[in-house]
Design a protein around this motif. Structure first.
Motif, PDB file in Angstrom:
ATOM      1  N   UNK A 133       0.830  -1.208   0.000  1.00  0.00           N
ATOM      2  CA  UNK A 133       0.000   0.000   0.000  1.00  0.00           C
ATOM      3  C   UNK A 133       0.860   1.251   0.000  1.00  0.00           C
ATOM      4  N   UNK A 134       0.243   2.368  -0.333  1.00  0.00           N
ATOM      5  CA  UNK A 134       0.967   3.635  -0.415  1.00  0.00           C
ATOM      6  C   UNK A 134       1.102   4.334   0.928  1.00  0.00           C
ATOM      7  N   UNK A 135       0.342   3.882   1.936  1.00  0.00           N
ATOM      8  CA  UNK A 135       0.424   4.477   3.270  1.00  0.00           C
ATOM      9  C   UNK A 135       0.434   3.365   4.313  1.00  0.00           C
ATOM     10  N   UNK A 151     -10.287  -1.746  -4.510  1.00  0.00           N
ATOM     11  CA  UNK A 151      -9.924  -2.709  -3.467  1.00  0.00           C
ATOM     12  C   UNK A 151      -8.530  -2.471  -2.909  1.00  0.00           C
ATOM     13  N   UNK A 152      -7.655  -1.780  -3.674  1.00  0.00           N
ATOM     14  CA  UNK A 152      -6.288  -1.527  -3.223  1.00  0.00           C
ATOM     15  C   UNK A 152      -6.099  -0.141  -2.623  1.00  0.00           C
ATOM     16  N   UNK A 182      -6.150  -3.724   7.142  1.00  0.00           N
ATOM     17  CA  UNK A 182      -7.181  -3.701   6.114  1.00  0.00           C
ATOM     18  C   UNK A 182      -6.667  -4.248   4.787  1.00  0.00           C
ATOM     19  N   UNK A 183      -5.489  -3.812   4.346  1.00  0.00           N
ATOM     20  CA  UNK A 183      -4.943  -4.166   3.041  1.00  0.00           C
ATOM     21  C   UNK A 183      -4.719  -5.667   2.920  1.00  0.00           C
ATOM     22  N   UNK A 184      -5.223  -6.267   1.824  1.00  0.00           N
ATOM     23  CA  UNK A 184      -5.044  -7.697   1.578  1.00  0.00           C
ATOM     24  C   UNK A 184      -4.669  -7.911   0.118  1.00  0.00           C
ATOM     25  N   UNK A 185      -3.457  -8.411  -0.108  1.00  0.00           N
ATOM     26  CA  UNK A 185      -3.063  -8.806  -1.467  1.00  0.00           C
ATOM     27  C   UNK A 185      -2.046  -9.932  -1.333  1.00  0.00           C
ATOM     28  N   UNK A 199      -3.883 -15.734  -5.826  1.00  0.00           N
ATOM     29  CA  UNK A 199      -4.849 -15.089  -4.944  1.00  0.00           C
ATOM     30  C   UNK A 199      -5.073 -13.636  -5.364  1.00  0.00           C
ATOM     31  N   UNK A 200      -6.331 -13.224  -5.592  1.00  0.00           N
ATOM     32  CA  UNK A 200      -6.600 -11.821  -5.935  1.00  0.00           C
ATOM     33  C   UNK A 200      -6.583 -10.939  -4.691  1.00  0.00           C
ATOM     34  N   UNK A 201      -6.530  -9.648  -4.909  1.00  0.00           N
ATOM     35  CA  UNK A 201      -6.686  -8.704  -3.796  1.00  0.00           C
ATOM     36  C   UNK A 201      -8.087  -8.834  -3.222  1.00  0.00           C
ATOM     37  N   UNK A 202      -8.203  -8.698  -1.912  1.00  0.00           N
ATOM     38  CA  UNK A 202      -9.494  -8.851  -1.242  1.00  0.00           C
ATOM     39  C   UNK A 202      -9.699  -7.718  -0.243  1.00  0.00           C
ATOM     40  N   UNK A 203     -10.947  -7.630   0.247  1.00  0.00           N
ATOM     41  CA  UNK A 203     -11.258  -6.628   1.266  1.00  0.00           C
ATOM     42  C   UNK A 203     -12.275  -7.146   2.249  1.00  0.00           C
ATOM     43  N   UNK A 204     -12.272  -8.463   2.486  1.00  0.00           N
ATOM     44  CA  UNK A 204     -13.322  -9.070   3.299  1.00  0.00           C
ATOM     45  C   UNK A 204     -12.832  -9.409   4.708  1.00  0.00           C
TER      46      UNK A 204
END
Length: 518
Positions: A133-135, A151-152, A182-185, A199-204
């Motif tokens: 992530x950027x932050x 999602x990212x 939070x970030x999931x990849x 595995x795709x990026x997720x947000x669950x």
């Protein structure tokens, strides 16, 4: 009045509802109204036309705040009409993120504290390296305004709990209590050899249903976020000796604190009587400080918690992937068993069989349990083997759920009716909503508790083992005697109102319903 808080947009993980929970930005069209089984009770619409409403909190009679998951809006509703937007947070609403939970301070309105669980924004990473992530975390002061469903577009620590203060017309930021992963990849090329490249990026599995307990402490459930760390009963992580993911692990540092229920003071500090306070002090560092906050662990994801108005006990529901959704009385130090087991430990063979044979949610081969790196073939072959694999913190205790469904129903919001307004037979009963759309049923279940308030009471002989042996996902066989109503859609919050009636928030219909005695 019970301040239970249900998480909201769980259905990104269910076929056909990704649009509802992940990208809806306009009011969901009204559908045929719900019904209840008891002919002496009725259902009426309090307000409709909301945008993915998640949770609500009563300020007074006919006066409440309602959260909208995807817009970041907190709206005030008086007399069945929206009076205005009292706060507009800039949320990331992808998948199960967004504006998820609300709890009023136990001394409200003398103490004007209003607590929100929500997902913040960050610029999305460059496409050349989308795995970082950027932050590192949200900005301290919440950003307001425009939202995102990218999602990212979240920081690493992109879920947060904040205290705001109610001025009588607006919510004003006071301070931040928690910032959570939070970030999931998980498709990152590191750690090497982790076998999760597809595995795709997720947000669950963000959790988000917050509540103040009878003890005045704030309880904050956090979903597992697809992690496979110590808090998910993998002491060395999913593929030792490699790390859990590109950010490290498996110890519960800030980037890997997930699959837990946290217990904190109203200012965010850690109570010294938490079950693992001493253990965390001995461990030290970031992981030790996080362990000190933990009230329960070994949890997959909850979309609803509630406080028993009689005993003061905390209850939650846990969502499986395919097998053994749960209702739990959450005792201090509880280890829920995930990922080693789900449902009663004695049913481990069925748990493994179902997770191995049903098509995975989302269609990604080998990902029945979300992370490819820890497949369902790793599930134990006996109860003894499963329990021997648990990550044991001193003072922890595994306990079977108080009730479960063999195949995922799945449940969502839960809440106690803390009044006799619907009739004495319903007073202090536990109500459980559905994380399913109207096409499947949108059911509402009702559970009696035993006299000591420690177990689910049943009249149906088929339920004496406290397991509904249904036949497939979304099937309610053996739950017929529990059915209280249907047609409510995705129920994301259940509240007792100041008038004693039962209020149900439906994310999928954009409506709040009131159940009343005719």
């Amino acid at each position: 009045m019970n301040r239970l808080r249900a998480s909201t947009s769980w259905l990104a993980v269910m076929a056909g509802l990704a649009v509802v929970v992940g990208s809806a930005t306009s009011p969901v069209a009204a559908q045929a109204g719900p019904t209840v089984v008891d002919p002496d009770l009725g259902v009426r619409t309090v307000i409709s036309g909301l945008v993915t409403p998640s949770t609500m909190a009563f300020l007074g009679p006919n006066d409440f705040l309602v959260l909208e998951k995807n817009t970041g809006n907190v709206k005030r509703v008086v007399g069945g009409a929206v009076q205005g937007v009292v706060l507009d947070l800039a949320v990331n609403s992808a998948s199960e993120r967004g504006l998820l939970g609300i709890a009023l301070h136990p001394d409200f309105p003398q103490d004007p504290g209003v607590y929100l669980y929500w997902s913040c924004l960050a610029p999305p990473p460059d496409t050349s390296n989308p795995f970082f992530p950027t932050q590192p975390r949200c900005t301290e002061i919440p950003e307001l305004g425009a939202d995102s469903a990218d999602i990212l577009a979240v920081p690493l620590l992109g879920n947060r709990v904040d205290r705001f203060e109610w001025t009588g017309s607006a919510l004003v930021f006071d301070h931040n209590l928690l910032m959570l992963r939070s970030f999931q990849h998980d498709g990152a090329p590191e750690p090497a050899g982790q076998n999760d490249a597809a595995q795709p990026a997720r947000g669950n599995h963000d959790g988000g249903s917050i509540a103040f307990g009878a003890d005045g402490k704030l309880y904050v459930p956090v979903g597992d976020l697809g992690r496979r760390s110590q808090m998910q009963n993998l002491p060395l992580g999913p593929t030792p000796p490699t790390a859990d993911d590109q950010f490290g692990g498996p110890a519960p540092d800030n980037a890997h604190l997930s699959g837990v229920i946290l217990r904190v003071n109203d200012d965010g500090s850690t109570p010294s009587d938490n079950p693992f306070f001493g253990v965390g002090a001995q461990i030290g560092g970031e992981a030790g400080a996080n362990i000190q906050r933990v009230f329960a662990y070994g949890l997959r994801n909850t979309f609803g918690i509630a406080v028993d108005p009689v005993s003061g006990s905390l209850w939650d529901q846990q969502n499986a992937d395919d097998a053994f959704d749960e209702l739990n009385r959450v005792e201090r130090g509880m280890n829920g068993g995930w990922i080693q087991t789900m449902g009663p430990a004695s049913r481990i063979a069925q748990f493994k069989e179902i997770e191995l044979t049903l098509p995975p949610s989302g269609g990604l081969a080998g990902a029945q349990l979300q992370q490819i790196r820890w497949p369902a073939t790793n599930i134990a072959d006996s109860p003894e083997q499963a329990l021997s694999r648990l990550f044991v913190l001193p003072g922890s205790r595994y306990s079977d759920p108080e009730f479960s469904w063999k195949f995922a129903v799945p449940p969502a919001a839960i809440g106690f009716l803390s009044s006799r307004a619907l009739g004495p037979q319903y007073a202090n009963d536990l109500f459980v909503g559905a994380a399913t759309p109207l096409t499947v049923g949108g059911h509402l279940f009702r559970f009696n508790l035993t006299g000591n308030r420690r177990m689910i009471a049943v009249d149906d002989r088929r339920l004496e083992d406290r397991v509904a042996d249904n036949n497939a996902k979304h099937d309610i066989t053996e739950s017929e005697s529990l059915l209280f109503g249907s047609g409510f859609g995705v129920s994301t919050d259940i509240e007792t109102g100041p008038n004693g009636n039962l209020f149900v928030v439906s994310l999928s219909t954009g409506t709040i319903y009131e159940i009343f005695r005719k």
